[in-house]
Each structure stands twice: as C-alpha cells, then as structure tokens.
Enzyme design. Structure first.
Site, PDB file in Angstrom:
ATOM      1  N   TYR A 125       4.642  -9.157   6.320  1.00 31.79           N
ATOM      2  CA  TYR A 125       5.651  -8.817   7.326  1.00 31.79           C
ATOM      3  C   TYR A 125       6.554 -10.016   7.567  1.00 31.79           C
ATOM      4  CZ  TYR A 125       3.024  -4.722   9.096  1.00 31.79           C
ATOM      5  OH  TYR A 125       2.391  -3.520   9.234  1.00 31.79           O
ATOM      6  N   TYR A 164      -2.809  -5.635   3.336  1.00 33.15           N
ATOM      7  CA  TYR A 164      -2.772  -7.048   3.739  1.00 33.15           C
ATOM      8  C   TYR A 164      -4.039  -7.449   4.475  1.00 33.15           C
ATOM      9  CZ  TYR A 164      -1.049  -5.092   8.214  1.00 33.15           C
ATOM     10  OH  TYR A 164      -0.902  -4.366   9.375  1.00 33.15           O
ATOM     11  N   ARG A 174      -6.255  -4.346   5.531  1.00 32.36           N
ATOM     12  CA  ARG A 174      -5.739  -3.062   6.007  1.00 32.36           C
ATOM     13  C   ARG A 174      -5.291  -2.193   4.833  1.00 32.36           C
ATOM     14  NH1 ARG A 174      -3.590  -1.315  10.359  1.00 32.36           N
ATOM     15  NH2 ARG A 174      -4.940   0.351   9.638  1.00 32.36           N
ATOM     16  N   HIS A 177       0.104   0.998   4.925  1.00 29.63           N
ATOM     17  CA  HIS A 177       0.512   1.935   5.976  1.00 29.63           C
ATOM     18  C   HIS A 177       1.936   1.648   6.419  1.00 29.63           C
ATOM     19  CE1 HIS A 177      -1.148  -1.614   8.000  1.00 29.63           C
ATOM     20  NE2 HIS A 177      -0.185  -1.414   8.891  1.00 29.63           N
ATOM     21  N   HIS A 179       4.203   1.959   9.986  1.00 32.64           N
ATOM     22  CA  HIS A 179       4.183   2.225  11.430  1.00 32.64           C
ATOM     23  C   HIS A 179       5.363   3.129  11.782  1.00 32.64           C
ATOM     24  CE1 HIS A 179       1.231  -0.986  12.418  1.00 32.64           C
ATOM     25  NE2 HIS A 179       1.750  -1.561  11.346  1.00 32.64           N
TER      26      HIS A 179
HETATM   27 FE   FE2 Z   1       0.712  -2.984  10.037  1.00 35.61          FE
END
Ligand code: FE2
Length: 257
Positions: A125, A164, A174, A177, A179
């Site tokens: 991110y 990640y 994780r 995905h 959001h």
């Molecule tokens: Fe996330």
C-alpha cells in the site's frame, strides 16, 4: 502490552488451531451468523479494540444533516479506472471488478457512491504504516470510486492486488483483497466490506477472513470469476454483488488491514 507480545510469539499453527476450535464450537451450535465476530481471539488486535459497551443509538436524520452529499458532477467516470491515474501502465494483472448493489429485497440501489482501495500487485500500500519490503508502483495509487448506474451496477478497472504480510502472528499473510466502502441511501447504512478472489490458498489461515465463522456468510465475500466480463487480450473479469440490508447483507469488516 500483553496482546502484542503474545501475537509476536504466536505461530500460524497455533493460530490455525484456535481458528479450528472456534469453527468446531460454532458447528456444534449450528446457528447461522451473518456478521464477523468483533472479538475474535485469533485476530489479536480485535481483543483490545472491539466495543465493550452497547452501541449508541443515533437519530438517522440528525446524522444525515452532517453527511457529505455526492452528485453526478462530483464523481468523474474516469475515477473508476485505477490503471490510468499516472503516465504509465501499472505492473500486474489487469482486471475488471463489476457487480450490482442491491437492497434486501433485491432492488438495485442507484446513484450509490462506491469507493475502493487496495494494495498493488506486489502487496504494497501507499501508506506510511506499510513498510514491508515490496516495491511501490509509481503508476498505481490503489484508490478509485464510482457511482452505481440505474441498474445498481458498479464497475472498476484495476490491478489484481497481491497478498501481504501483517503482524498478527509469525508468518501472517492476508489473502488478496479489495476494500470497498458504500454509503447507502442513508448515511447510517455505510458498509465497509472486503472483497476476496476465488481459490485463494490463504483463506483457511487468515484470522480476519475466518472471523466470519459461518462458511456460507464467508462465501459471500468472495468474488466469482466471470468469463463474460473478461475482455479478450485485455483484462480478467470478476463479479461481486453487494447487498446492503436484509438477511443476505454483505458483511462489514472492522479491519483496517
Ligand atoms: Fe488491506
């Protein structure tokens, strides 16, 4: 802090055992659950930050006085394409994610503001707290928005995000995905779910995904690969419908991960 040191010492095997114990207890009970558990011990930080008091009742009309108001003019259709926000093409697998926003009776929710944010193809991110050693992509910011059309349809062009690591426990990753945020027709309907991709090998291991203990409810968070959405020579297509109210409501996740 007790929880933090506990998390650092936890292994995936230990977390998985906790997850399975909770799943078995749920199966013995057999009641359907439509929402994630807010205090789900394998998801370590949920222990400290889940609500411990009854929620405050608010007057929806009062809340709406302070709510932002969006119109067609405020959202440019180009904002739904996350692959054209910079000078070059982002790295990764180009995809389209499309679906309908419906109310509990199956009616389309029109003019709905839908926002998305996600990691890049490498699982990174653009965020100060995300410092894991995967590359940032100068051609990918990872944020977009659109309004649903008259049939309640939304559609985003983006890059498939990577999995990640996070620090819930040792070797915690994780599943990939995206959001989503939906404001609903009333401000108090706001829904912030995560959409997952079919067949992810991390599903069984992820305490956030598994905090939805009812497998039927978990399934509703997973998009479907749709070859009719796939465009020859250009993108892979996924379909994910979102239900705002009623018994088939899409789950809201408290996570900020
Ligand atoms: Fe996330």
């Amino acid at each position: 802090m007790t929880v933090r040191s506990d998390a650092a010492e936890s292994t995936q095997a230990g977390i998985s055992e906790e997850i399975e114990q909770i799943a078995e207890a749920w199966a013995r009970d057999g009641k359907s659950e439509t929402q994630p558990r807010l205090d789900y011990p394998p998801y370590r930080s949920s222990l400290l930050r889940h609500p411990t008091k009854a929620l405050q009742q608010v007057d929806p009309e009062g809340v709406e006085l302070w709510a932002p108001v969006f119109g067609q003019r405020d959202v440019d259709p180009l904002e739904a394409d996350l692959t054209i926000q910079h000078h070059g093409d982002p790295q990764g697998e180009r995809i389209v994610v499309a679906g309908r926003v419906l109310d509990g009776d199956g009616h389309p929710v029109r003019g709905q503001l839908v926002e998305v944010w996600q990691a890049n193809a490498a699982g990174r991110y653009i965020h100060q707290r995300d410092q894991h050693p995967a590359p940032l992509d100068p051609n990918f910011t990872g944020m977009g928005r659109c309004l649903t059309d008259v049939d309640g349809v939304y559609r985003f062009t983006t890059i498939k995000p990577g999995p990640y690591p996070w620090r819930n426990h040792r070797n915690a990753w994780r599943p990939a995905h995206i959001h989503f945020s939906l404001f609903g027709t009333e401000f108090t309907q706001r829904l912030v779910p995560q959409m997952y991709f079919p067949g992810d090998p991390l599903f069984a291991l992820d305490p956030i995904f598994r905090s939805v203990v009812d497998p039927a409810a978990r399934e509703r968070l997973v998009a479907t690969y749709d070859h009719d959405v796939t465009e020859p020579e250009w993108w892979m297509g996924y379909r994910w419908d979102i239900v705002l109210t009623g018994p088939h409501r899409t789950l809201m996740e408290a996570s900020d991960q």
